[in-house]
Design a protein around this motif. Structure first.
Motif, PDB file in Angstrom:
ATOM      1  N   SER A  31       6.486  28.285 -46.881  1.00 57.32           N
ATOM      2  CA  SER A  31       6.738  28.189 -45.447  1.00 57.32           C
ATOM      3  C   SER A  31       6.203  29.423 -44.743  1.00 57.32           C
ATOM      4  O   SER A  31       6.153  30.514 -45.318  1.00 57.32           O
ATOM      5  CB  SER A  31       8.231  28.010 -45.182  1.00 57.32           C
ATOM      6  OG  SER A  31       8.979  28.975 -45.877  1.00 57.32           O
ATOM      7  N   ILE A  76       5.496  31.065 -40.394  1.00 57.19           N
ATOM      8  CA  ILE A  76       5.632  30.858 -38.958  1.00 57.19           C
ATOM      9  C   ILE A  76       4.351  31.295 -38.267  1.00 57.19           C
ATOM     10  O   ILE A  76       3.662  32.220 -38.704  1.00 57.19           O
ATOM     11  CB  ILE A  76       6.854  31.587 -38.372  1.00 57.19           C
ATOM     12  CG1 ILE A  76       6.833  33.069 -38.666  1.00 57.19           C
ATOM     13  CG2 ILE A  76       8.134  30.971 -38.874  1.00 57.19           C
ATOM     14  CD1 ILE A  76       7.961  33.850 -37.991  1.00 57.19           C
ATOM     15  N   GLY A 106       6.722  26.637 -36.788  1.00 60.04           N
ATOM     16  CA  GLY A 106       6.935  26.967 -38.191  1.00 60.04           C
ATOM     17  C   GLY A 106       6.396  25.810 -39.004  1.00 60.04           C
ATOM     18  O   GLY A 106       6.458  24.654 -38.571  1.00 60.04           O
ATOM     19  N   LEU A 160       5.908  24.157 -43.113  1.00 60.86           N
ATOM     20  CA  LEU A 160       6.331  24.271 -44.501  1.00 60.86           C
ATOM     21  C   LEU A 160       5.731  23.170 -45.344  1.00 60.86           C
ATOM     22  O   LEU A 160       5.399  22.101 -44.857  1.00 60.86           O
ATOM     23  CB  LEU A 160       7.855  24.279 -44.607  1.00 60.86           C
ATOM     24  CG  LEU A 160       8.655  23.167 -43.970  1.00 60.86           C
ATOM     25  CD1 LEU A 160       8.992  22.106 -44.966  1.00 60.86           C
ATOM     26  CD2 LEU A 160       9.918  23.760 -43.418  1.00 60.86           C
ATOM     27  N   LYS A 167      16.425  22.978 -36.293  1.00 64.26           N
ATOM     28  CA  LYS A 167      16.790  23.892 -37.373  1.00 64.26           C
ATOM     29  C   LYS A 167      16.887  23.105 -38.674  1.00 64.26           C
ATOM     30  O   LYS A 167      17.581  22.104 -38.748  1.00 64.26           O
ATOM     31  CB  LYS A 167      18.124  24.572 -37.076  1.00 64.26           C
ATOM     32  CG  LYS A 167      18.027  25.545 -35.933  1.00 64.26           C
ATOM     33  CD  LYS A 167      19.378  25.910 -35.428  1.00 64.26           C
ATOM     34  CE  LYS A 167      19.322  26.571 -34.092  1.00 64.26           C
ATOM     35  NZ  LYS A 167      18.641  25.828 -33.058  1.00 64.26           N
ATOM     36  N   THR A 181      19.123  29.943 -34.776  1.00 63.04           N
ATOM     37  CA  THR A 181      18.678  29.989 -36.171  1.00 63.04           C
ATOM     38  C   THR A 181      19.241  31.223 -36.867  1.00 63.04           C
ATOM     39  O   THR A 181      19.653  31.161 -38.029  1.00 63.04           O
ATOM     40  CB  THR A 181      17.139  29.988 -36.242  1.00 63.04           C
ATOM     41  OG1 THR A 181      16.643  28.898 -35.468  1.00 63.04           O
ATOM     42  CG2 THR A 181      16.650  29.847 -37.657  1.00 63.04           C
ATOM     43  N   THR A 195      15.817  28.228 -47.739  1.00 67.38           N
ATOM     44  CA  THR A 195      14.931  28.672 -46.680  1.00 67.38           C
ATOM     45  C   THR A 195      15.416  27.999 -45.410  1.00 67.38           C
ATOM     46  O   THR A 195      15.654  26.794 -45.400  1.00 67.38           O
ATOM     47  CB  THR A 195      13.475  28.259 -46.955  1.00 67.38           C
ATOM     48  OG1 THR A 195      13.051  28.833 -48.193  1.00 67.38           O
ATOM     49  CG2 THR A 195      12.549  28.723 -45.855  1.00 67.38           C
ATOM     50  N   LEU A 197      14.351  27.359 -41.538  1.00 69.69           N
ATOM     51  CA  LEU A 197      13.246  27.416 -40.589  1.00 69.69           C
ATOM     52  C   LEU A 197      13.716  26.757 -39.307  1.00 69.69           C
ATOM     53  O   LEU A 197      14.230  25.632 -39.335  1.00 69.69           O
ATOM     54  CB  LEU A 197      12.015  26.701 -41.155  1.00 69.69           C
ATOM     55  CG  LEU A 197      10.754  26.685 -40.318  1.00 69.69           C
ATOM     56  CD1 LEU A 197      10.267  28.094 -40.019  1.00 69.69           C
ATOM     57  CD2 LEU A 197       9.664  25.904 -41.016  1.00 69.69           C
ATOM     58  N   PRO A 216       9.877  30.633 -33.102  1.00 72.64           N
ATOM     59  CA  PRO A 216      10.140  30.251 -34.491  1.00 72.64           C
ATOM     60  C   PRO A 216      10.707  31.416 -35.298  1.00 72.64           C
ATOM     61  O   PRO A 216      10.391  32.577 -35.040  1.00 72.64           O
ATOM     62  CB  PRO A 216       8.760  29.856 -35.016  1.00 72.64           C
ATOM     63  CG  PRO A 216       7.818  30.665 -34.195  1.00 72.64           C
ATOM     64  CD  PRO A 216       8.449  30.789 -32.837  1.00 72.64           C
ATOM     65  N   LEU A 272      12.117  32.344 -39.535  1.00 71.39           N
ATOM     66  CA  LEU A 272      12.170  31.923 -40.928  1.00 71.39           C
ATOM     67  C   LEU A 272      13.052  32.900 -41.693  1.00 71.39           C
ATOM     68  O   LEU A 272      12.866  34.112 -41.609  1.00 71.39           O
ATOM     69  CB  LEU A 272      10.751  31.914 -41.509  1.00 71.39           C
ATOM     70  CG  LEU A 272      10.573  31.671 -42.994  1.00 71.39           C
ATOM     71  CD1 LEU A 272      10.980  30.243 -43.353  1.00 71.39           C
ATOM     72  CD2 LEU A 272       9.128  31.912 -43.391  1.00 71.39           C
ATOM     73  N   TYR A 283       6.491  34.721 -43.827  1.00 69.28           N
ATOM     74  CA  TYR A 283       6.133  33.664 -44.767  1.00 69.28           C
ATOM     75  C   TYR A 283       6.977  33.821 -46.009  1.00 69.28           C
ATOM     76  O   TYR A 283       7.458  34.908 -46.325  1.00 69.28           O
ATOM     77  CB  TYR A 283       4.639  33.668 -45.109  1.00 69.28           C
ATOM     78  CG  TYR A 283       4.116  34.975 -45.637  1.00 69.28           C
ATOM     79  CD1 TYR A 283       4.183  35.277 -46.993  1.00 69.28           C
ATOM     80  CD2 TYR A 283       3.548  35.905 -44.785  1.00 69.28           C
ATOM     81  CE1 TYR A 283       3.702  36.471 -47.479  1.00 69.28           C
ATOM     82  CE2 TYR A 283       3.065  37.104 -45.258  1.00 69.28           C
ATOM     83  CZ  TYR A 283       3.141  37.379 -46.611  1.00 69.28           C
ATOM     84  OH  TYR A 283       2.672  38.569 -47.092  1.00 69.28           O
TER      85      TYR A 283
END
Length: 193
Positions: free
Chosen positions: A6, A8, A13, A15, A42, A77, A102, A104, A112, A114, A128
């Motif tokens: 994944s 951003i 984002g 994945l 989310k 998030t 994870t 995201l 975004p 992560l 990432y």
């Protein structure tokens, strides 16, 4: 042997999730979706033991919905990531679960974001992230080619490169990778590679 890649970009984002469900040396299922929606824009991507994954994701999904209904305020998030970390840390002391997560998401005010949470409850915000044994092969490629504020086409191209490296060099044949993009419009599936 779960693999999640994944990253951003500018306003999104993206994945790539492998779709197999292995049990020892046997592939039990080839079309497993390991991505769970836990709020508006989310998503929680979980890898680990199947029983722990199912139980913990259901618990987190329902708890986040309940807290949002109680307070009337949707979680950001960042809030979801800290809530999951707290719950995972409490589980570690009572009834340990073997899951790596994870998170995201896309927030209108922040953009975004992560987060990676391991099975011990360590939380880290990242640009990432790679889960699983594939991280040994893919992190070097992401270190070299990832750029902040990437657009969607270069990001998809980078994921395709990562998947190509795995198909050429990784010992385990991972049948397909589901690619999803999360942005202000929601989550959309690009397809399976």
């Amino acid at each position: 042997m779960d693999t999640v890649i994944s990253l951003i970009g500018r306003n999104f984002g993206i994945l790539a999730i492998d779709t197999i469900s292995p049990r020892s040396i046997v592939i039990m299922k080839k079309d497993l979706n390991k991505c769970v929606e836990i709020g508006k824009n989310k998503y929680l991507i979980v890898s680990g033991l199947p029983g722990d994954v199912s139980q913990f994701t259901d618990f987190i999904q329902k708890s986040v919905q309940l807290n949002s209904l109680k307070t009337g305020i949707p979680f950001s998030t960042h809030s979801v990531a800290n809530f999951v970390r707290k719950e995972l840390s409490e589980c570690l002391r009572k009834n340990p679960v073997k899951v790596n997560l994870t998170i995201l998401g896309f927030d209108d005010s922040i953009g975004p974001s992560l987060y990676f949470i391991d099975y011990l409850g360590n939380l880290q915000r990242m640009n990432y992230c790679v889960q699983g044994h594939a991280s040994l092969l893919v992190f070097s490629l992401l270190d070299r080619h990832f750029k902040k504020e990437m657009d969607i086409k270069p990001a998809i191209g980078l994921l395709v490169k990562c998947i190509g490296v795995l198909k050429n060099r990784f010992l385990i044949n991972q049948v397909g990778f589901l690619i999803k993009i999360i942005d202000s419009k929601g989550c959309r599936s690009v397809g399976i590679l």
